[in-house]
Design an enzyme around this catalytic site. Structure first.
Site, PDB file in Angstrom:
ATOM      1  N   GLU A  21       0.810  -1.218   0.000  1.00  0.00           N
ATOM      2  CA  GLU A  21       0.000   0.000   0.000  1.00  0.00           C
ATOM      3  C   GLU A  21       0.847   1.274   0.000  1.00  0.00           C
ATOM      4  OE1 GLU A  21      -4.154  -1.177   2.096  1.00  0.00           O
ATOM      5  OE2 GLU A  21      -2.405  -1.243   3.426  1.00  0.00           O
ATOM      6  N   TYR A  52     -16.536  25.155  -3.060  1.00  0.00           N
ATOM      7  CA  TYR A  52     -16.341  23.709  -3.034  1.00  0.00           C
ATOM      8  C   TYR A  52     -15.271  23.251  -4.006  1.00  0.00           C
ATOM      9  CZ  TYR A  52     -19.838  24.192  -6.738  1.00  0.00           C
ATOM     10  OH  TYR A  52     -20.521  24.594  -7.839  1.00  0.00           O
ATOM     11  N   VAL A  71      -7.414   5.170   7.279  1.00  0.00           N
ATOM     12  CA  VAL A  71      -8.547   5.997   6.852  1.00  0.00           C
ATOM     13  C   VAL A  71      -8.939   6.984   7.951  1.00  0.00           C
ATOM     14  CG1 VAL A  71      -9.477   4.416   5.118  1.00  0.00           C
ATOM     15  CG2 VAL A  71     -10.249   4.220   7.471  1.00  0.00           C
ATOM     16  N   GLU A  72      -8.751   6.595   9.202  1.00  0.00           N
ATOM     17  CA  GLU A  72      -9.060   7.493  10.320  1.00  0.00           C
ATOM     18  C   GLU A  72      -8.184   8.745  10.269  1.00  0.00           C
ATOM     19  OE1 GLU A  72     -10.036   3.273  11.642  1.00  0.00           O
ATOM     20  OE2 GLU A  72      -8.412   4.222  10.534  1.00  0.00           O
ATOM     21  N   LYS A  97     -12.537   3.404   1.415  1.00  0.00           N
ATOM     22  CA  LYS A  97     -11.651   2.677   0.500  1.00  0.00           C
ATOM     23  C   LYS A  97     -12.542   1.749  -0.322  1.00  0.00           C
ATOM     24  CE  LYS A  97      -7.600   1.095   1.985  1.00  0.00           C
ATOM     25  NZ  LYS A  97      -6.571   0.460   2.841  1.00  0.00           N
TER      26      LYS A  97
END
Length: 117
Positions: A21, A52, A71-72, A97
């Site tokens: 990864e 945006y 991801v946190e 993900k």
């Protein structure tokens, strides 16, 4: 509170804890709810609100050539970016993900930061 949302914003980034990864980009989906700094009835032009397009561009810029282990951590990074750089009083960030594991279509985390008025 009035909210701007960005859904299904996808980037290919380096994310995860495994050795592969660190080398292979994965598609990550962001779903954002961003509290506006003032009510819509007080907005006269783009300078009175959050652009945006600039939010999306800034997220992409900060993640280019960067590896994020979790991801946190990614969700927290995005939340703090929006609160700090764009003046939002509140944000909800979902990071997903896509197809990260065999038999798993999606996995992720949702966080809220700031004060929802």
């Amino acid at each position: 509170m009035d909210i701007i949302f960005i859904n299904d914003f996808r980037l290919d980034i380096l994310i995860g804890i495994y050795a592969w990864e660190h080398k292979v980009a994965q598609t990550v989906q962001f779903d954002l709810e961003i509290g506006m700094p003032r009510p819509t009835e007080k907005i006269r032009d783009i300078s009175d609100t959050i652009d945006y397009a600039k939010v999306a561009a800034r997220i992409e810029e900060t993640l280019r050539d960067k590896h994020v282990p979790l991801v946190e951590k990614l969700a927290e990074h995005v939340a703090q970016l929006i609160l700090g750089e764009f003046g939002s009083p509140w944000v909800k960030v979902s990071v997903t993900k896509l197809a990260p594991l065999k038999g798993v279509k999606r996995l992720g985390v949702t966080i809220e930061r700031g004060k929802k008025q």
